[in-house]
Motif scaffolding. Structure first.
Motif, PDB file in Angstrom:
ATOM      1  N   MET A   1       2.162   2.229  -3.299  1.00 53.13           N
ATOM      2  CA  MET A   1       1.143   3.287  -3.857  1.00 53.13           C
ATOM      3  C   MET A   1       1.327   4.146  -3.773  1.00 53.13           C
ATOM      4  O   MET A   1       1.184   5.656  -4.749  1.00 53.13           O
ATOM      5  CB  MET A   1       0.020   2.580  -4.459  1.00 53.13           C
ATOM      6  N   VAL A   2       0.796   4.219  -2.959  1.00 55.12           N
ATOM      7  CA  VAL A   2       0.983   5.876  -1.859  1.00 55.12           C
ATOM      8  C   VAL A   2       2.257   6.302  -2.218  1.00 55.12           C
ATOM      9  O   VAL A   2       2.152   7.829  -2.230  1.00 55.12           O
ATOM     10  CB  VAL A   2       0.619   5.961  -0.588  1.00 55.12           C
TER      11      VAL A   2
ATOM     12  N   TRP B   1       0.639  -1.235   0.093  1.00 51.39           N
ATOM     13  CA  TRP B   1       0.018   0.392   0.327  1.00 51.39           C
ATOM     14  C   TRP B   1       1.162   1.012   0.078  1.00 51.39           C
ATOM     15  O   TRP B   1       0.846   2.035  -0.513  1.00 51.39           O
ATOM     16  CB  TRP B   1      -1.253   0.383   1.245  1.00 51.39           C
ATOM     17  N   ALA B   2       2.026   1.289   1.519  1.00 52.58           N
ATOM     18  CA  ALA B   2       2.741   2.151   0.695  1.00 52.58           C
ATOM     19  C   ALA B   2       3.788   2.912  -0.452  1.00 52.58           C
ATOM     20  O   ALA B   2       3.963   3.843  -0.681  1.00 52.58           O
ATOM     21  CB  ALA B   2       4.347   1.834   1.698  1.00 52.58           C
TER      22      ALA B   2
END
Lengths: 391, 391
Positions: free
Chosen positions: B250-251, B247-248
């Motif tokens: 992507m962010v 997820w990191a």
């Protein structure tokens, strides 16, 4: 971390003078006839109203208008908006204002496409599946409604303030010009900042383990707010501070800080009862409730209050007495709220201790516990209200 | 803070087993006939290929397939994909793989809709205005291409690796199941993590003042990566650590960490020359270049290296000698990269000191300076390459 979906398709147009793009963005996102929805006279006084109209006209976008949205927006005006939108066959709702105007616009956008009574979305928590596109020209950093799929309305029949949701309610675009927030008075500014911070806290105080990415993002935004808010209270036309707060307010509530975990929302629900009964400014009500909620929870469930203290408020970790660390974090948050002029007790917001049983009954009308970080009972909620009623 | 727009309309479907949603999401986002694009045999060996096909078939989505994407994806296969997509009249490109597969898919999606030669988007930096929708089933956390509007391709004719961009290249959806990354070996995992961290650094090292919101978000993600990466190296099937990294990643690259400011990107451009000449794993090349870039820049422009040290790496601030703080931050980052097995010198990645003049000439073929935090001259870039060629 739990499975999740995240979908934030709003086009954000951020910075000085961006309201000039209104007409172009309405067209880009399919609007040809707009319901222009706003609050009182402030957007006329500031010239924003004229600039928005000019931008619509320049692009040949037709419009009808409906002003009069009040803080804690009411169902009555929504019915009016739905009728007007249908009669005038509008295909786009443009909100020029803050969270109340945006939430009222979302309600109208959903109601126009719904055969039944729009208030059912709020009373029965039916997910909104269809709505007209909504565009936003934001004038206050607070609610985060410019990037969220949520809307909160006060039902004038029942006096209950409640929310509805639906992915289609995420605005098509949001124009965010920090200059438009220069004229907010210190109280409204601080209340907005408090709302932003509690949007983060409702997501941060979670029992779902191992959400390190979102935890760190939450702390990042809380630190930003703790740094920037006093600057803006000091200097209302500090563009950079206003800009950071405005952007943080969106990120705080488009749910990038909440994905993959259970969220709390008890403070919001306890506050909604205050707003509904006394028409309190939402952020000010939160300033009263949230620290009391924290004090109540820390006693039995201090875990998350420790990084809240160390990472957000810079409290050194006391390894001999970690509870001391947790309590110091809450104290610093309360001190911070005091320093920006936010209330701490019922008396400061005109709320009455005698009404606590009514508020508690309303919260528990349809559920047995409130919140998730700790599942609060009626007794817990009564005790939280009492803590600030006596303050 | 500068004015900006931010638009990240990708639908993210995150968590265990989410690849079962592939068919439904292709249909939701308008696909009826798909070009299924992937790399080597790993997705067949793992069973992912079969699960994706089953999901497409369950929804009645027709498909043709093109495998064979290699790391540092080549123009040749893109031409093949465009021809196949046109012949078969596909209306959707589905990337099953990592950054290379996604970037190749974006190139095909753009090329199909373009009358000219797709490589012009890369050679001439023409913004892509039209493309088929792209969907992603992600198998490695690294490039962030699942949420970005960017694509990087190696031009087989010129051997130049370069990027193209266009808002239409943001994937319609990205399926992100951290379990799919369990089988990555420690080197690929660490290289992916490095790529993620440098995507953040390229945005963090900026001269645009007063971006506190994005600065704190950058630090939050860097801290997350510093914490989670060693856990995954230690235990490749640690779901939670894999999930936070994915997820990191992507962010880190959908640009929420970059809005409102000038970005650097020198490390990426210096690395692209290594990848193009020696087919180095991109993240490994960055591990060699980025700390050298930092050591070069800190001497004359230490400002941003101080919060990098204190906020990300927990270095105590040395008020007597702030440069010491800055240098210690870079040292800790280098130590971190060493600890996860990332290379530090040309010899470890098969690069040759003799090629430095060629790489420098290629970087400066169309520009006079490289990067923005410091505008590097030919001499600066030569010196950075030399620092690691001699290491």
């Amino acid at each position: 971390m739990e499975n999740f979906t995240f979908y934030s398709p709003t086009f954000f147009d951020f910075g000085r003078g961006t309201e000039k793009d209104t007409g172009k963005l309405v067209k880009r996102f399919g609007g040809s006839k707009v319901l222009l929805h706003y609050g009182g006279g402030s957007i006329k006084k500031s010239g924003l109203y004229d600039r928005v109209i000019a931008s619509l006209k320049a692009e040949g976008v037709d419009f009808v208008e409906l002003g009069g949205v009040k803080p804690n927006p009411r169902s009555g005006l929504v019915y009016e908006g739905i009728e007007l939108a249908r009669k005038e066959k509008v295909d786009f709702v443009l909100a020029v204002g803050g969270g109340s105007v945006i939430d009222s616009s979302k309600a109208i956008a959903a109601g126009v496409c719904y055969d039944g009574d729009f208030i059912e979305f709020y009373r029965s928590r039916i997910v909104v599946e269809e709505a007209l596109p909504v565009g936003v020209v934001l004038t206050i950093a607070a609610a985060g409604s410019e990037g969220s799929p949520n809307t909160v309305i006060t039902d004038e029949e029942t006096k209950i303030k409640s929310g509805a949701t639906g992915e289609v309610l995420r605005p098509a675009f949001a124009i965010m010009n920090p200059e438009l927030t220069f004229t907010l008075d210190p109280y409204q500014t601080a209340a907005g900042a408090t709302d932003i911070m509690i949007h983060i806290c409702e997501r941060y105080f979670s029992n779902t383990p191992e959400c390190t990415t979102t935890d760190r993002l939450c702390e990042a935004l809380l630190k930003t707010m703790a740094y920037e808010t006093p600057r803006v209270i000091q200097k209302p036309d500090d563009y950079e501070a206003r800009a950071n707060i405005m952007w943080a307010g969106m990120v705080a509530h488009n749910n990038i800080c909440g994905v993959g975990r259970e969220q709390d929302w008890a403070s919001h629900h306890l506050e909604h009862e205050l707003s509904a009964l006394y028409d309190v400014t939402h952020g000010a009500g939160l300033a009263v409730i949230a620290p009391a909620w924290m004090k109540h929870c820390v006693a039995t469930h201090p875990e998350k209050f420790i990084p809240f203290a160390t990472e957000v408020w810079g409290v050194p970790f006391d390894s001999i007495n970690p509870m001391q660390t947790a309590l110091e974090g809450i104290k610093r948050f309360r001190d911070f709220l005091d320093s920006i002029g936010m209330p701490a007790s019922f008396s400061q917001i005109g709320a009455k201790k005698d009404d606590i049983p009514v508020m508690v009954d309303r919260i528990f009308a349809k559920k047995k516990t409130e919140g998730h970080y700790i599942e609060l009972t009626k007794e817990d909620v009564t005790s939280i209200y009492n803590m600030v009623a006596d303050a």
